[in-house]
Scaffold this active site. Structure first.
Site, short mmCIF file in Angstrom:
data_model
loop_
_atom_site.label_atom_id
_atom_site.label_comp_id
_atom_site.label_asym_id
_atom_site.label_seq_id
_atom_site.Cartn_x
_atom_site.Cartn_y
_atom_site.Cartn_z
N ASN A 142 39.37 -24.90 15.42
CA ASN A 142 39.09 -24.92 16.97
C ASN A 142 38.38 -23.94 17.29
O ASN A 142 38.06 -23.86 18.54
CB ASN A 142 40.69 -24.84 17.71
CG ASN A 142 41.32 -23.61 16.98
OD1 ASN A 142 41.77 -23.57 15.74
ND2 ASN A 142 41.64 -22.57 17.88
N CYS A 201 44.37 -20.91 23.95
CA CYS A 201 45.65 -20.57 24.03
C CYS A 201 45.65 -19.23 23.72
O CYS A 201 46.93 -18.42 23.71
CB CYS A 201 46.58 -21.27 22.95
SG CYS A 201 46.28 -23.07 23.08
N1 PLP Z 1 46.06 -26.75 17.17
C1 PLP Z 1 44.85 -26.81 17.36
C2 PLP Z 1 43.80 -26.75 16.21
C3 PLP Z 1 44.27 -26.54 18.49
O1 PLP Z 1 42.92 -26.42 18.76
C4 PLP Z 1 45.18 -26.77 19.65
C5 PLP Z 1 45.12 -26.48 20.98
O2 PLP Z 1 44.26 -25.87 21.51
C6 PLP Z 1 46.66 -26.75 19.24
C7 PLP Z 1 47.08 -26.87 17.72
C8 PLP Z 1 47.76 -26.93 20.31
O3 PLP Z 1 47.96 -28.00 20.92
P1 PLP Z 1 48.85 -28.24 22.23
O4 PLP Z 1 48.10 -27.83 23.34
O5 PLP Z 1 48.93 -29.69 22.03
O6 PLP Z 1 50.09 -27.52 21.94
#
Ligand code: PLP
Length: 379
Positions: free
Chosen positions: A151, A322
């Site tokens: 990400n 996040c």
């Molecule tokens: N995993 C990855 C690689 C992400 O990019 C994200 C969100 O940014 C998540 C998990 C978490 O996803 P969610 O927003 O549905 O909790």
């Protein structure tokens, strides 16, 4: 040109909802608002619609209906994978040092309970090598988690090979992969990948926020993460987010179709070629989904560049949405990106709806901001 509507280049954080996802919320919150677990004919119809959506998501993953659990988000899917994939098992837990916060924190929680948690260092391009994974694992490894597509940088790991290596080293290990940034963008056939668990999220592919899913390979003994009324065959209780789930399936299909006609790598290369010089690093590998471009500008601050771009109507990310409150970037640090570069990082991410004109404009805006900042710094 883009004064009214911002040029949105933070699609790894979230995407604009597809019309089909919005329509589903209206339909299953309005006309068809009944509880899918009730016994009326209408409820049974809704149950059928959920099953159809489950088949769609399963189909996009190369899985079958029984192997999909809908969750409230990929963060929950990742938490569930760690809490339940390892429950009642003895042994160590292995994950890469470049995971999303929801995987990293799940592992840290196991560590705080006394589990042996081990990290695999990435290559400097962010990929996890089979050799490094093998070195960290042993025959007592019970659980492995390696992200499919980063990400932060868009770097794609060869999950098929990594999973095969992991199973060879410890045949009883459960292999999980976070597929949030891979789903509908690169091939995600879970049978080919060989994984036991795979997490995805709706809002990264035109679905709504608050819906995710976890693929659980048939035969894997997974106790439920959330217990209660026994929905989803007892595997995840709680009244289903009907509109969200059905909208997820419709949006994912639409996204996949648009993605097939879209060349993300071309836009990525266009920007990379125009924004890099000897004081700019592209973070990540040539093995990239094409949807994310992570750039580090030496001696500058990423948030200042992002703020200047925003003033001209261009929205870019600073890293995982996040975790923007966290000062240092754990993933770039693990990739050994020097601090003087890491602090000047921005994340640009595309969607199949991103246009060439938007990318051209954003490139100009970012280049101008960088030039201005360098002039200020150099006097
Ligand atoms: N995993 C990855 C690689 C992400 O990019 C994200 C969100 O940014 C998540 C998990 C978490 O996803 P969610 O927003 O549905 O909790």
């Amino acid at each position: 040109m883009f004064a009214e509507k911002p040029v949105y280049l933070d699609n790894a954080a979230t995407t604009k909802a597809d019309v089909s996802a919005l329509e589903s919320i209206v339909k299953y919150g309005g006309e068809l608002y009944y509880n899918p677990s009730a016994g009326y004919v209408k409820s049974l119809e809704i149950k059928k619609d959920i099953e159809e959506a489950t088949d769609t998501i399963a189909g996009l993953l190369g899985a079958s209906r029984e192997e999909i659990i809908f969750t409230s988000c990929a963060t929950e899917s990742n938490n569930e994978a760690f809490e339940c994939g390892i429950r009642n098992k003895k042994g160590n837990v292995v994950l890469s040092a470049v995971e999303h916060a929801s995987v990293y924190e799940s592992a840290m929680r196991l560590k705080s309970r006394g589990m042996d948690v081990r990290f695999v260092k990435p290559l400097s391009d962010g990929r996890i090598s089979s050799e490094a994974l093998q070195c960290v694992m042993d025959e007592n490894t019970a659980f492995v988690s390696i992200i499919h597509c980063s990400n932060e940088t868009g770097t794609v790991n060869d999950i098929q090979s990594l999973c095969a290596v992991a199973k060879e080293r410890s045949p009883r290990c459960v292999f999980h992969s976070d597929g949030v940034q891979a789903f509908c963008k690169i091939p995600t056939d879970v049978k080919k990948l060989g994984v036991d668990l795979y997490s995805i999220s709706a809002h990264k592919v035109g679905g709504l926020k608050g819906v995710g899913a976890l693929y659980v390979k048939k035969g894997l003994n997974m106790p439920p993460f959330i217990v209660g009324g026994g929905q989803q065959n007892g595997r995840r209780s709680g009244t289903e987010n009907v509109g969200g789930i059905i909208g997820f399936a419709k949006a994912a299909l639409a996204y996949k179709d648009s993605a097939a006609a879209f060349d993300a790598s071309k836009l990525r290369q266009y920007m990379a070629a125009r924004l890099t010089d000897d004081r700019v690093k592209i973070n990540g590998s040539e093995y990239n989904s094409g949807y994310i471009l992570s750039l580090s500008f030496e001696g500058l601050r990423g948030e200042v560049i992002a703020h200047m771009a925003e003033e001209k109507g261009v929205l870019v990310g600073l890293g995982s949405a996040c975790s923007t409150h966290v000062k240092s970037n754990r993933v770039l640090e693990a990739m050994r990106v020097p601090r003087r570069y890491a602090e000047g990082s921005i994340r640009i991410s595309f969607s199949p709806h991103t246009t060439t004109e938007e990318v051209e404009y954003a490139t100009e805006v970012i280049a101008e901001a960088v030039e201005k900042l360098r002039k200020v710094i150099n006097g």
